[in-house]
Write a protein that holds these residues in place. Structure first.
Motif, short mmCIF file in Angstrom:
data_model
loop_
_atom_site.label_atom_id
_atom_site.label_comp_id
_atom_site.label_asym_id
_atom_site.label_seq_id
_atom_site.Cartn_x
_atom_site.Cartn_y
_atom_site.Cartn_z
N GLN A 1 30.84 47.20 46.71
CA GLN A 1 31.28 46.18 47.82
C GLN A 1 32.45 45.37 47.33
O GLN A 1 32.59 44.24 48.00
N GLY A 2 32.95 45.31 46.10
CA GLY A 2 34.05 44.61 45.55
C GLY A 2 33.72 43.36 44.92
O GLY A 2 34.74 42.78 44.28
N ALA A 3 32.66 43.21 44.61
CA ALA A 3 32.19 42.21 43.50
C ALA A 3 32.66 42.28 42.00
O ALA A 3 32.76 43.43 41.52
N THR A 4 33.12 41.23 41.47
CA THR A 4 33.67 41.15 40.30
C THR A 4 32.92 40.43 39.14
O THR A 4 33.01 40.63 37.99
N VAL A 5 32.11 39.52 39.85
CA VAL A 5 31.27 38.94 38.78
C VAL A 5 29.61 38.93 39.42
O VAL A 5 29.69 38.83 40.56
#
Length: 368
Positions: free
Chosen positions: A314-318
């Motif tokens: 769903q797009g989280a990078t951290v």
């Protein structure tokens, strides 16, 4: 001449007259195959004593769900936010509420995005689906209250909390001395402003009797209890304590159909971001998980691998991961995602602010 009434002894076949009818033999074999296939299919359709975990949706705690703001703080000055502070979830299939079939378990074993665990490792024996639902709802309510307390503690906002007796351990040191609904107000003369005050005083005494100031049925009394050490060497009263909070203002959290305690950390971060000038995330997409107590300590949760996978999808990078889950995280981090190890709310806020203002990960703890 060969005796036609007996099989030959040189490995040759019987004469045709002595062989069983071919059609009957084929019928028997086909029938046996159908029965075996039917039994196998029936076995795959039987309920299986396993639980399957699958990545679930994420919810932005500084955003909205179905056009409704997830966290509202009426009557207080709040500040603009950006980016995402997503709480993460897992779908749980199996157990008393919705049993799974063996074919579903077999498919889950082959799917790297799912995990399978024996039912008895997840749910206590004899628990019903309704009890599980009630427990999850209660855990979510408690998690929200603790997240508010942790956020206000971090921000230096005063609030009151009280500890009351809601149950006793089997070998409780306080059974017969304390009673249900007793409110613990002091320990050795020190006001009990939170569970940490009680824990510190019990451990400092190393098993010596402690004097408790208690409010019982509206009256103040004093009792003495001798704590017992648990397996970890910590001294305890052997009571189950409920916490009641009195906050100076309301914090409304709107999230339906999600249960359990694991959203506490992300709720607390969302509250801090809304009550703090500046945009904590710098527009970046963070996600995370973890229980939290009123003092801001972050605890481990279940299904962290599925939560990381779902967050990345769903797009989280951290991803903010509880320190207690690092053993499960190592080697399972999705491509393109950075994992930060957190032990408490202060550390989580520091990590988000550092990355949100464009700083690198230098100095931030990781799960290796």
């Amino acid at each position: 001449m060969t005796d036609l009434t007996q099989p030959t002894t040189d490995g040759q076949q019987l004469p045709p007259a002595l062989r069983p009818p071919r059609n009957r033999r084929r019928t028997v074999m086909a029938g046996a195959g159908v029965v075996a296939a039917g039994l196998g299919l029936a076995g795959l359709l039987l309920p299986a004593p396993y639980v399957i975990e699958t990545p679930g949706p994420s919810f932005n705690t500084i955003g909205a769900v179905d056009d409704q703001t997830l966290i509202e703080i009426p009557g207080q000055k709040t500040y603009p936010t950006s980016g995402n502070l997503d709480l993460t979830t897992v779908y749980m299939s199996g157990g008393p509420r919705n049993p799974v079939r063996f074919f579903e378990v077999a498919a889950a074993w082959l799917d790297p995005d799912q995990s399978v665990a024996p039912e008895e490792l997840v749910y206590p024996p004899g628990v019903t689906g309704e009890e599980i639902q009630d427990q999850n709802a209660a855990a979510m309510t408690s998690s929200q209250e603790s997240s508010v307390a942790a956020a206000l503690e971090h921000l230096g906002v005063d609030f009151e909390q009280s500890l009351s007796v809601v149950g006793f351990a089997q070998d409780s040191a306080a059974r017969g001395v304390l009673q249900m609904d007793d409110v613990l107000q002091s320990v050795n003369g020190k006001p009990i402003t939170g569970i940490d005050v009680l824990r510190q005083e019990l451990n400092a005494g190393q098993g010596n009797p402690v004097e408790l100031g208690v409010r019982r049925a509206g009256e103040r009394i004093t009792v003495e209890v001798t704590p017992k050490a648990n397996d970890d060497g910590d001294f305890q009263l052997g009571v189950l304590l409920g916490t009641d909070f009195d906050f100076p203002f309301d914090v409304n959290i709107q999230l339906d159909n999600v249960g359990g305690p694991s959203a506490g950390l992300m709720f607390a971060l969302g509250i801090v971001d809304k009550l703090t000038p500046g945009e904590m995330t710098g527009g970046k997409h963070f996600a995370g998980t973890g229980t939290i107590d009123a003092a801001g300590n972050v605890g481990p949760i279940g299904g962290i691998v599925q939560k990381m996978d779902g967050a990345r999808q769903q797009g989280a990078t951290v991803f903010l991961a509880p320190a207690g889950n690092c053993g499960e995280v190592a080697g399972r981090v999705p491509d393109g995602m950075q994992v930060v190890k957190v032990e408490n709310l202060d550390g989580a806020v520091e990590a988000v602010e550092q990355l949100g203002r464009g700083g690198g990960a230098a100095g931030l703890p990781s799960c290796g």
